[in-house]
Design a protein around this motif. Structure first.
Motif, short mmCIF file in Angstrom:
data_model
loop_
_atom_site.label_atom_id
_atom_site.label_comp_id
_atom_site.label_asym_id
_atom_site.label_seq_id
_atom_site.Cartn_x
_atom_site.Cartn_y
_atom_site.Cartn_z
N GLN A 41 0.82 -1.21 0.00
CA GLN A 41 0.00 0.00 0.00
C GLN A 41 0.86 1.26 0.00
OE1 GLN A 41 -2.50 -1.09 3.43
NE2 GLN A 41 -4.25 -0.98 2.04
N TYR A 44 2.12 1.83 -3.51
CA TYR A 44 1.04 2.36 -4.35
C TYR A 44 0.75 3.82 -4.02
CZ TYR A 44 -0.36 -2.13 -6.37
OH TYR A 44 -0.41 -3.30 -7.07
N ARG A 76 -5.77 6.94 -11.80
CA ARG A 76 -5.27 7.24 -10.45
C ARG A 76 -6.43 7.43 -9.49
NH1 ARG A 76 -4.93 11.62 -7.10
NH2 ARG A 76 -3.24 11.55 -5.59
N ALA A 79 -7.90 4.08 -8.73
CA ALA A 79 -7.00 3.25 -7.92
C ALA A 79 -6.95 3.72 -6.47
CB ALA A 79 -5.60 3.25 -8.53
N THR A 80 -6.95 5.03 -6.26
CA THR A 80 -6.88 5.52 -4.88
C THR A 80 -8.22 5.44 -4.16
OG1 THR A 80 -7.18 7.80 -5.65
CG2 THR A 80 -4.91 7.04 -5.32
N GLN A 102 -5.36 -1.10 -9.70
CA GLN A 102 -3.93 -0.80 -9.75
C GLN A 102 -3.35 -1.19 -11.11
OE1 GLN A 102 -2.32 1.02 -7.66
NE2 GLN A 102 -3.94 1.12 -6.14
N ILE A 142 6.93 -1.33 -6.12
CA ILE A 142 5.64 -2.03 -6.07
C ILE A 142 5.83 -3.50 -6.36
CG2 ILE A 142 3.42 -2.28 -7.27
CD1 ILE A 142 3.40 0.82 -7.53
#
Length: 198
Positions: A41, A44, A76, A79-80, A102, A142
């Motif tokens: 995490q 990321y 983005r 993904a967040t 992701q 990552i």
């Protein structure tokens, strides 16, 4: 007196037998896997934090690739918005949803980085090159964090399935296997960029 002596002898015997049955192994392995997930995490998050800066610099020099930049920004955001906590590591569906988001972001970043090769003005901008280098380093972090997480999950899942720790895993902890991180389908294919449209 004899009962007292037997009671005193029973304490070390009980402690040794509990240690031998995996009472401590199970939570140790579980916590190690959760810590490795926190590293995933964190990697990321580093990527998500770098993207706005990359997009700002790239927008200034690559107006013609606005669609790619918009895609990166949207990926983005998606993904967040998908978050996993340690309790979700046993849920394959949540892990798949997280991995999918992701993966889309990684694919978008790949297309943006390939775009740089086609436009010399991007290549010459030192800020863009520095951000690209940071993103590449982050992508490597990552990958390493995912690998380390998967190894910790493998160790945990092996621990809860092998004797004697499996006794403690089932009786005391009601332990469930954790879900390893898996690449999304098609992840082995490099991103394609069409430079025919301008």
């Amino acid at each position: 007196m004899r009962n007292k002596l037997l009671g005193l002898l029973a304490v070390p015997v009980l402690a040794v037998s509990l240690t031998g049955c995996g009472v401590n192994e199970v939570p140790t392995a579980e916590e190690a896997a959760k810590a490795k997930w926190a590293d995933v995490q964190s990697a990321y998050q580093r990527r998500a934090d770098l993207i706005p800066n990359l997009v700002k610099v790239a927008e200034r020099y690559a107006q013609q690739e606005h669609d790619v930049l918009t895609e990166v920004t949207a990926a983005r955001a998606k993904a967040t918005s998908i978050q996993l906590n340690a309790n979700d590591l046993n849920d394959p569906a949540k892990m798949a949803q997280f991995a999918e988001a992701q993966g889309q972001l990684g694919s978008s970043i790949g297309r943006l980085l390939v775009t740089m090769e086609a436009y010399p003005n991007l290549k010459s901008d030192q800020v863009f090159i520095n951000l690209q280098s940071q993103l590449e380093g982050t992508e490597n972090r990552i990958n390493i964090a995912r690998r380390d997480y998967n190894e910790a999950v493998r160790q945990y899942n092996t621990t809860i399935r092998t004797f004697p720790a499996m006794v403690a895993a089932k009786v005391i902890y009601n332990a469930k296997p954790m879900t390893p991180f898996e690449a999304k389908a098609g992840a082995e294919n490099a991103p394609t960029v069409d430079f025919g449209k301008r």
